[in-house]
Design an enzyme around this catalytic site. Structure first.
Site, PDB file in Angstrom:
ATOM      1  N   GLU A  35       8.822  -6.990  -2.769  1.00 26.92           N
ATOM      2  CA  GLU A  35       9.720  -6.919  -3.914  1.00 26.92           C
ATOM      3  C   GLU A  35      10.986  -7.747  -3.712  1.00 26.92           C
ATOM      4  O   GLU A  35      11.479  -8.380  -4.649  1.00 26.92           O
ATOM      5  CB  GLU A  35      10.086  -5.452  -4.195  1.00 26.92           C
ATOM      6  CG  GLU A  35       8.943  -4.598  -4.705  1.00 26.92           C
ATOM      7  CD  GLU A  35       8.084  -4.015  -3.607  1.00 26.92           C
ATOM      8  OE1 GLU A  35       7.103  -3.321  -3.913  1.00 26.92           O
ATOM      9  OE2 GLU A  35       8.393  -4.265  -2.414  1.00 26.92           O
ATOM     10  N   LYS A  91     -13.009  -1.317   1.381  1.00 24.66           N
ATOM     11  CA  LYS A  91     -12.419  -0.369   0.433  1.00 24.66           C
ATOM     12  C   LYS A  91     -13.520   0.141  -0.489  1.00 24.66           C
ATOM     13  O   LYS A  91     -14.302  -0.636  -1.037  1.00 24.66           O
ATOM     14  CB  LYS A  91     -11.315  -1.051  -0.372  1.00 24.66           C
ATOM     15  CG  LYS A  91     -10.501  -0.098  -1.239  1.00 24.66           C
ATOM     16  CD  LYS A  91      -9.315  -0.810  -1.872  1.00 24.66           C
ATOM     17  CE  LYS A  91      -8.480   0.143  -2.704  1.00 24.66           C
ATOM     18  NZ  LYS A  91      -7.316  -0.507  -3.333  1.00 24.66           N
ATOM     19  N   ARG A  96      13.568  -1.172  -3.991  1.00 24.96           N
ATOM     20  CA  ARG A  96      13.421  -1.839  -2.698  1.00 24.96           C
ATOM     21  C   ARG A  96      14.094  -3.211  -2.682  1.00 24.96           C
ATOM     22  O   ARG A  96      14.245  -3.815  -1.618  1.00 24.96           O
ATOM     23  CB  ARG A  96      11.919  -1.980  -2.380  1.00 24.96           C
ATOM     24  CG  ARG A  96      11.214  -0.652  -2.202  1.00 24.96           C
ATOM     25  CD  ARG A  96       9.708  -0.758  -2.392  1.00 24.96           C
ATOM     26  NE  ARG A  96       9.057  -1.531  -1.362  1.00 24.96           N
ATOM     27  CZ  ARG A  96       8.458  -1.022  -0.280  1.00 24.96           C
ATOM     28  NH1 ARG A  96       8.479   0.283  -0.085  1.00 24.96           N
ATOM     29  NH2 ARG A  96       7.855  -1.797   0.595  1.00 24.96           N
TER      30      ARG A  96
END
Length: 642
Positions: free
Chosen positions: A377, A288, A405
């Site tokens: 979640e 990244k 969610r």
């Protein structure tokens, strides 16, 4: 601010232009594309590290695939800047995430190359599988379907549900696992350890280099040869690395790990995989922030750094001579540590957002009492419920839009059992440049219809601290506290905490003709409007409701007994929100009044700075003042003081 691209990149408007180049040119294309992302994001802002990490993958995919006929789904859109630039949006990329500009995420209405709208993670495999099954149904057997999913997104249950289903469908599906050990913060959990084991197994890596090529060639000889080769490969993989069975056991042909920054190898492998039928998974190892040294070194900080100097790496910050109010998330982060030091039952939980919600402060101070559970979640909510059954007081911090969610878990696992889980909903209201996928528009409405749930919102930092203090007291039950992205209004915010009577609002100022009822931080826009209206001889009363449920009925009786004109203001959807609750009260108790509800209208709101979006939706200070004038008497209008 528009930025000039490199010479080769300037010649690429669509993937058809990219395909005209030779493979020898692709490394230069990648170099120019990476530099262009750095140049534009440094002066215009946006997500940064994730797209740098998939530059080579973006180029290789559009070089090999026949997009948009071949369908490519990015998970999440943080990775997709290179994809956008290569698919007709380079000349408008400088408007990325800016009001009325292009979206920061793939968006079906924006381009035919954006096959699926993404903003929340872990949806790509399900979406691509649906596309693959539909193509199979239509007889489009030559059509490729590719889901590019980050390893952080793989921690969500939805990704595993899709893998479980995909393995039994003989569909043309390729899952590309972008393995960089990061989401926004470093990845956590057993999956991360598993992927590390694969990438560091020398014997397995020696074996896998040639097997993909062999399989692609054998597939041309017929199904019998291919089936025999699959059995041989599976047997050898099981011997060399028993952990490889995770994806293989789900019936996905596993290839990799390969270097995700070697564009020539990526092109070769992707060409080979096009000839292998059925569900496949390609494991790419990437970095990244690749190509920008500071982003490679501190990947969390450079996920979305804001404006910065691309030469020195200095992140540009606004300098103020006045004390600057803190961000609400930081008030939460410091306050939960204070509360936890007083109450040993308090625990902190977040689904992969410790720096985003500032729970990292508690994780550093009390590492045994704060948990990052990954992008999960649903698990975060039910894990919190489990803690609560044993007498703990979990503060479950989830962004408002991400809370959607886990709605079933809120109802089934928390509310029905009346457990004291404190939901701290960050990024509530219009969240800004991330747009409609991230706006916390619905939590007031979806929380207030749940039995046993307390629903609250602070107007400022002191009120947030007081609500957090109130929520951790005994027998509070399910308790929701919502607050916005960004800074509050109090530089002197770290005051002693006190309990607030649940369901009690407060009068900010008395007035005449019209009453304004607000909930949460947007009440500060009401204060500005009242200040502006004063010189014009208009003096509305202002009430901060603090709670939508239970709503302060005593206060509402006072309001409707005195006022026949009422304005409600909320940074949330007007359908089912606080204004609706006020109208329900009025109807239930036989009052009659003219009510104007200001809030998020019944449509999707695009991206932009919060004040721009408040103005668009009609509840910034100027719009509130205009609404007051409209409901009282007709007067000449003038602009609000800046």
């Amino acid at each position: 601010m528009e930025v000039k691209a490199g010479e080769l990149l300037e010649s690429i408007h669509y993937p058809s232009d990219l395909k005209k180049l030779g493979e020898a040119d692709l490394e230069r294309v990648c170099k120019e594309l990476r530099q262009y992302i750095i140049d534009v994001v440094s002066v215009n802002g946006g997500h940064f590290g994730a797209s740098l990490g998939v530059v080579e993958l973006s180029v290789a995919l559009h070089y090999v695939l026949n997009t948009p006929y071949d369908q490519l789904v990015w998970d999440v859109g943080h990775q997709a800047y290179g994809h956008k630039i290569l698919t007709g949006r380079r000349t408008v990329f400088h408007t990325n995430r800016i009001y009325k500009g292009i979206s920061g995420f793939p968006k079906r209405s924006e381009s035919e190359y954006d096959t699926f709208g993404v903003g929340h993670s872990s949806t790509s495999i399900s979406a691509a599988l649906g596309m693959a099954v539909a193509s199979q149904r239509k007889g489009e057997t030559d059509r490729q379907h590719v889901a590019v999913i980050g390893d952080g997104a793989m921690t969500a249950g939805m990704a595993f549900e899709a893998l479980n289903h995909g393995g039994i469908e003989n569909s043309n599906l390729l899952v590309i696992l972008n393995d960089n050990c990061m989401s926004i913060d470093p990845n956590v959990g057993a999956l991360k350890e598993y992927l590390t084991t694969i990438t560091t197994s020398r014997s397995y890596n020696r074996f896998r280099d040639d097997m993909g090529y062999v399989l692609s060639k054998l597939s041309e000889l017929g199904p019998n040869a291919l089936q025999m080769a699959k059995k041989i490969e599976k047997s050898i993989k099981g011997t060399l690395l028993k952990e490889s069975n995770l994806f293989e056991a789900l019936n996905f042909r596993y290839f990799g790990p390969i270097d995700g920054h070697d564009v020539k190898q990526l092109v070769k492998v992707l060409k080979d995989l096009k000839n292998i039928p059925g569900p496949k998974l390609l494991h790419c190892v990437t970095v990244k922030g690749k190509g920008f040294a500071l982003a490679e070194k501190d990947q969390t900080k450079w996920h979305a750094p804001g404006l910065f100097d691309k030469i020195t790496g200095e992140i540009k910050k606004t300098v103020s001579e006045q004390p600057v109010p803190p961000k609400y998330q930081d008030v939460f982060g410091h306050t939960i540590v204070e509360l936890a030091s007083m109450n040993p039952k308090i625990m902190g939980i977040t689904p992969a957002m410790p720096s985003g919600c500032s729970l990292n402060i508690m994780m550093k101070a009390m590492p045994d009492r704060a948990f990052d559970v990954g992008i999960a979640e649903q698990h975060a909510v039910t894990f919190s419920a489990g803690l609560a059954t044993q007498g703990m007081v979990p503060f479950c911090n989830i962004y408002s839009s991400f809370m959607q969610r886990a709605y079933d878990q809120v109802i089934h696992d928390v509310a029905i059992q009346n457990l004291n889980v404190v939901f701290c909903l960050d990024r509530a209201g219009l969240a800004g440049a991330d747009g409609s996928t991230h706006h916390g528009a619905y939590d007031l409405a979806y929380m207030r219809c749940i039995p046993n749930m307390t629903v609250s919102a602070p107007m400022n930092e002191e009120e947030l601290r007081n609500l957090m203090y109130t929520a951790q007291q005994d027998d509070m039950g399910p308790f929701s506290i919502r607050y916005p992205r960004g800074s509050g209004v109090m530089a002197d915010w770290q005051r002693p905490m006190r309990a607030i009577p649940v369901g009690k609002g407060r009068k900010i100022c008395d007035g005449e003709d019209v009453a304004i009822l607000s909930i949460g931080h947007i009440g500060n826009e009401v204060l500005k409007a009242c200040y502006e209206l004063g010189p014009e001889g208009i003096h509305p009363a202002h009430f901060d409701m603090r709670f939508v449920k239970p709503i302060d009925e005593e206060l509402l009786h006072e309001v409707f007994s005195k006022f026949r004109k009422v304005i409600t203001v909320e940074d949330g959807c007007v359908m089912g929100g606080m204004g609706s609750a006020v109208i329900e009260f009025m109807a239930d108790h036989g009052y009659a009044a003219k009510i104007i509800r200001l809030g998020i209208p019944d449509r999707l709101i695009e991206h932009g700075e919060q004040p721009e979006l408040w103005a668009e939706c009609g509840y910034d200070a100027f719009s509130i003042a205009e609404a007051v004038k409209k409901i009282t008497v007709s007067r000449p209008t003038r602009s609000l003081a800046s």
